[in-house]
Design a protein around this motif. Structure first.
Motif, PDB file in Angstrom:
ATOM      1  N   GLU B  11      45.373  33.483  -3.855  1.00 17.33           N
ATOM      2  CA  GLU B  11      45.268  32.476  -4.890  1.00 17.33           C
ATOM      3  C   GLU B  11      45.978  31.248  -4.356  1.00 17.33           C
ATOM      4  O   GLU B  11      46.983  31.349  -3.680  1.00 17.33           O
ATOM      5  CB  GLU B  11      45.992  33.009  -6.105  1.00 17.33           C
ATOM      6  N   GLU B  12      45.473  30.075  -4.689  1.00 15.32           N
ATOM      7  CA  GLU B  12      46.168  28.867  -4.281  1.00 15.32           C
ATOM      8  C   GLU B  12      47.045  28.432  -5.432  1.00 15.32           C
ATOM      9  O   GLU B  12      46.581  27.941  -6.433  1.00 15.32           O
ATOM     10  CB  GLU B  12      45.165  27.764  -3.947  1.00 15.32           C
ATOM     11  N   LYS B  13      48.333  28.592  -5.288  1.00 15.79           N
ATOM     12  CA  LYS B  13      49.225  28.242  -6.381  1.00 15.79           C
ATOM     13  C   LYS B  13      50.224  27.202  -5.910  1.00 15.79           C
ATOM     14  O   LYS B  13      51.211  26.940  -6.554  1.00 15.79           O
ATOM     15  CB  LYS B  13      49.950  29.498  -6.869  1.00 15.79           C
ATOM     16  N   ASP B  14      49.974  26.628  -4.746  1.00 14.19           N
ATOM     17  CA  ASP B  14      50.998  25.814  -4.124  1.00 14.19           C
ATOM     18  C   ASP B  14      50.811  24.340  -4.433  1.00 14.19           C
ATOM     19  O   ASP B  14      49.715  23.863  -4.643  1.00 14.19           O
ATOM     20  CB  ASP B  14      50.959  26.028  -2.619  1.00 14.19           C
ATOM     21  N   SER B  15      51.940  23.630  -4.414  1.00 17.13           N
ATOM     22  CA  SER B  15      51.899  22.213  -4.718  1.00 17.13           C
ATOM     23  C   SER B  15      51.329  21.435  -3.546  1.00 17.13           C
ATOM     24  O   SER B  15      50.670  20.433  -3.722  1.00 17.13           O
ATOM     25  CB  SER B  15      53.295  21.702  -4.985  1.00 17.13           C
ATOM     26  N   TYR B  16      51.666  21.847  -2.346  1.00 19.78           N
ATOM     27  CA  TYR B  16      51.151  21.142  -1.185  1.00 19.78           C
ATOM     28  C   TYR B  16      50.050  22.009  -0.604  1.00 19.78           C
ATOM     29  O   TYR B  16      49.444  22.779  -1.289  1.00 19.78           O
ATOM     30  CB  TYR B  16      52.284  20.864  -0.192  1.00 19.78           C
ATOM     31  N   ALA B  17      49.840  21.915   0.652  1.00 21.72           N
ATOM     32  CA  ALA B  17      48.803  22.681   1.319  1.00 21.72           C
ATOM     33  C   ALA B  17      47.450  22.253   0.755  1.00 21.72           C
ATOM     34  O   ALA B  17      47.355  21.671  -0.310  1.00 21.72           O
ATOM     35  CB  ALA B  17      49.006  24.177   1.109  1.00 21.72           C
ATOM     36  N   ASP B  20      41.776  25.173  -2.139  1.00 24.71           N
ATOM     37  CA  ASP B  20      40.526  25.841  -1.782  1.00 24.71           C
ATOM     38  C   ASP B  20      39.326  24.993  -2.108  1.00 24.71           C
ATOM     39  O   ASP B  20      38.310  25.044  -1.420  1.00 24.71           O
ATOM     40  CB  ASP B  20      40.419  27.147  -2.569  1.00 24.71           C
ATOM     41  N   HIS B  46      46.363  13.649   5.220  1.00 26.05           N
ATOM     42  CA  HIS B  46      47.433  13.462   6.200  1.00 26.05           C
ATOM     43  C   HIS B  46      47.039  14.219   7.479  1.00 26.05           C
ATOM     44  O   HIS B  46      46.420  15.286   7.402  1.00 26.05           O
ATOM     45  CB  HIS B  46      48.728  14.030   5.616  1.00 26.05           C
ATOM     46  N   ALA B  48      48.565  16.156   9.333  1.00 26.88           N
ATOM     47  CA  ALA B  48      49.015  17.560   9.321  1.00 26.88           C
ATOM     48  C   ALA B  48      48.058  18.419   8.506  1.00 26.88           C
ATOM     49  O   ALA B  48      47.807  19.588   8.835  1.00 26.88           O
ATOM     50  CB  ALA B  48      50.424  17.655   8.746  1.00 26.88           C
ATOM     51  N   ASP B  49      47.509  17.850   7.431  1.00 29.93           N
ATOM     52  CA  ASP B  49      46.563  18.603   6.609  1.00 29.93           C
ATOM     53  C   ASP B  49      45.210  18.727   7.307  1.00 29.93           C
ATOM     54  O   ASP B  49      44.537  19.751   7.198  1.00 29.93           O
ATOM     55  CB  ASP B  49      46.409  17.940   5.235  1.00 29.93           C
ATOM     56  N   ASP B  52      45.627  21.533   9.662  1.00 25.03           N
ATOM     57  CA  ASP B  52      45.566  22.823   8.958  1.00 25.03           C
ATOM     58  C   ASP B  52      44.130  23.191   8.622  1.00 25.03           C
ATOM     59  O   ASP B  52      43.725  24.345   8.772  1.00 25.03           O
ATOM     60  CB  ASP B  52      46.395  22.767   7.673  1.00 25.03           C
TER      61      ASP B  52
END
Lengths: 461, 461
Positions: B11-17, B20, B46, B48-49, B52
């Protein structure tokens, strides 16, 4: 140089860190009650090194040193001390010394110092602060544990958007005394105190006085909500190479700033936590006492006992087979052990990939297939090796075949369990670093024993 | 939002990253050859993203994306990509795009990009740089791998000691174009280019123009030798809360500067390396292919096989006893497994304490005694538990006693081996994270089986 007698094991070969010679001299000075020598030796040390020194000597030496050292401990040393020792050291200090030490600190350091203290001790320290500082610390403590609000410092250098470089420089020169010890950006705010951008000091210094600050803001501006968990803050600093970032409250108003050194400490602590949790050590430092440490390690060992007994129950189903062919008892731990190791490899990679956000839904299936492939190939290689060992050692091609087949099965299962267990735990909201090890080794033990002994019953008996 | 069908696990629950949804949109745009959509989706990301994203999609998707994306990859994205993928991506890029991308980077980022490349590829990239930049990169590459010289950037803001704040600000305004993208200090140098102190930009901005820079230098000035290993550099930044530090050559002359973001990356990599090494995974990212990964994991499994066979040889000595009392085969893995876990706990704490320089000669004996104490107490507790289990399960008080005694012995040995093995390895110059696990589990397996089966022979047969 330190005497050679206790030179058996640890050599000091490092560029930083305290050298043994200095540590030895301090300990001797403490033993001799030599106040002058103590002051002379301690004076040039950085607070972080003083803290390390206090952590590395014995409790008795620490007590004497703190009593003898006339210039005494300062707030920064307290900040640097590991948590377990901090309370011991604070208990030694006369309250006026403690008050003095705490008053020197920035608000974020005071928060860090008091946040896990018992109420009475916390109140005593807060009382030592002046009104404004106490209010700042208390507000920080109102944010959730391990959130950006706890991490930030309240001392912020800000400016209205329309100010020019010249106005800002004049302002800084006039308010010199109120500036935080370190700052790297000017944060621009609108009239409702919402941050709208930031300017690096380097950019400002190289720009003409008449230019407005809002002309020279940086692209990478990312306000951080005060309630954001600190590991997310560390991730943002690391991912976006931030040096400092403004912190905002629920209404988007500027309440503080987080700098990269704080983020680095969090990042470090998170990695440390993962390492220790993967090894079944919840927390705890080198200075915790025997009983504390025993308590910290006990739960994981208890879990492991349950899983080991589970594995034994599997073996118990095959007592008759083992009584008939004792070689099974000799060889069965090899299959389980190889599975456990392969599983640990996979799960460690998976736990880290989850922590660094590299493992996502879009590459999960690829990674699972890869782990299965790796398990299968390594399984086949070790199957051949163990098949030969079984054949040579016990002269039975069938026994060699059984251990070979069990090896392939267990290494394949280990690869799959190693990736799926942490992913499922993460999805369930459990820290995969904490619990994956127990689950995965249970799987590899049970599957390892069952596959090996089960195949033996089918094929050998 | 992404469709629910593949929502099973992560699950994507993150503030950054990346979320989906975005990843899904990019993949769909790639599938549809929709250049406009790709540009629109990628533009705000960004670097960095972007990196990723490239890491998380499949190789085929990556190839299409790189071909379709019209604005194309820039140097920063290349810097952010994990090493394994970098070469794959670079191979895709037309040489003029690559040259363009590399020219934007600071010298330290170029070094980071090319240092592990094959010679031909490295030469191609260096050729794209202008003379001065190429010379800078080549000089950095002349320093040892993983040294401060490789980590530093050559772009330094320096000033003669006698300059005033006003002179410095005027100088910065006139040389705006030559300044590094980020800088936090002015480094003061004497006429022979030896750094003598540094001034923070914040301090300079809040000081009157006529004050000389050498009046407002910081206390914490610590020049770093260019040959110093990068983990020592990271330690210094962390320990002394540095933001940037000057780098000097053998003659003490200023050659560059290292900033905290570089140190943070090293620190992060070191912790990651320790975690992976402790689990027997040498290196490797999530994007390595099956064969590469298999090769990385094989050596540790091979070592483990040898140690497991050693343990089996111990068991083999007791075949007669096992044939007589099959319960021994059922219970023996429990003793070995508990020892292995307790040993892993101790060794992990020891490995980390060595890495963070908290374990030194002066507290070694105390820590060893503590580990022995912890092993003994946990051993006694689990001895009672297992004694009872043995008694209840197999109805034999003697068998219960034997497993209890073996448990105490093995947990005590586990605690001692867990601390002494890493300390001795460190002393011998071997990374304790890499090798301790194999040694410690060999000890706990051998001692566990030997103690349990040996006592059984003495007392039960």
């Amino acid at each position: 140089m330190a005497d050679d007698t206790d030179d058996i094991l640890l050599e000091e070969k490092d560029s930083y860190a305290l050298d043994d010679s200095l540590r030895g001299q301090v300990r001797r000075a403490v033993l001799d009650d030599d106040v002058a020598a103590i002051d002379r030796l301690m004076e040039p040390l950085h607070p972080a090194d003083v803290a390390d020194l206090l952590e590395q000597i014995s409790a008795a030496e620490r007590e004497s040193l703190l009593q003898l050292w006339s210039t005494g401990i300062d707030g920064e040393v307290l900040s640097e001390l590991e948590e377990g020792l901090r309370e011991e050291v604070i208990a030694f200090l006369p309250s006026h010394v403690l008050a003095e030490a705490v008053r020197e600190l920035d608000s974020d350091d005071v928060v860090d110092l008091v946040e896990y203290m018992e109420d009475a001790q916390q109140a005593a320290i807060l009382d030592a602060l002046d009104e404004a500082d106490r209010a700042a610390v208390e507000e920080a403590l109102s944010y959730p544990e391990d959130s950006a609000g706890r991490l930030m410092q309240r001392e912020v250098v800000r400016a209205p958007e329309h100010w020019t470089v010249g106005e800002m420089i004049d302002h800084l020169r006039h308010h010199k005394a109120d500036l935080p010890e370190q700052f790297y950006h000017i944060i621009l705010v609108d009239p409702r105190m919402k941050p709208t951008g930031y300017v690096t000091l380097g950019r400002m210094l190289s720009t003409a006085r008449e230019v407005e600050l809002n002309q020279i803001t940086e692209d990478s501006f990312r306000p951080i909500p005060a309630t954001q968990p600190e590991e997310e803050v560390a991730y943002a600093f690391n991912q976006y190479h931030l040096i400092s970032a403004p912190v905002v409250d629920d209404d988007g108003r500027l309440v503080g700033v987080i700098t990269i050194d704080d983020a680095m400490i969090v990042q470090d602590a998170e990695a440390e936590e993962d390492i220790l949790r993967l090894a079944g050590v919840g927390e705890g430092g080198l200075n915790d006492r025997v009983l504390e440490t025993t308590k910290q390690r006990f739960p994981w060992l208890a879990v492991n006992l349950v899983t080991a007994i589970l594995a034994s129950l599997v073996i118990a189903q095959f007592e008759a087979a083992i009584a008939q062919i004792v070689a099974l008892a000799v060889l069965m731990p090899i299959v389980a052990s190889m599975g456990g190791n392969a599983g640990t490899q996979s799960l460690t990679v998976a736990v880290r990939a989850i922590a660094t956000k590299d493992l996502t839904r879009s590459n999960l299936m690829r990674v699972v297939l890869r782990e299965a492939g790796v398990g299968l190939i390594n399984g086949l290689i070790f199957a051949v090796v163990m098949g030969l060992v079984g054949l040579v050692w016990f002269g039975s091609p069938m026994l060699g075949g059984v251990i070979a087949a069990a090896m392939v099965i267990n290494l394949l299962v280990a690869g799959l369990a190693g990736i799926l267990v942490p992913v499922v735990l993460d999805r369930l909201g459990v820290d995969p670093a904490l619990a994956s090890g127990a689950f995965v080794t249970t799987v590899t033990d049970v599957v390892g024993f069952f596959a090996f002994l089960g195949l033996a019953v089918l094929l050998l008996i």
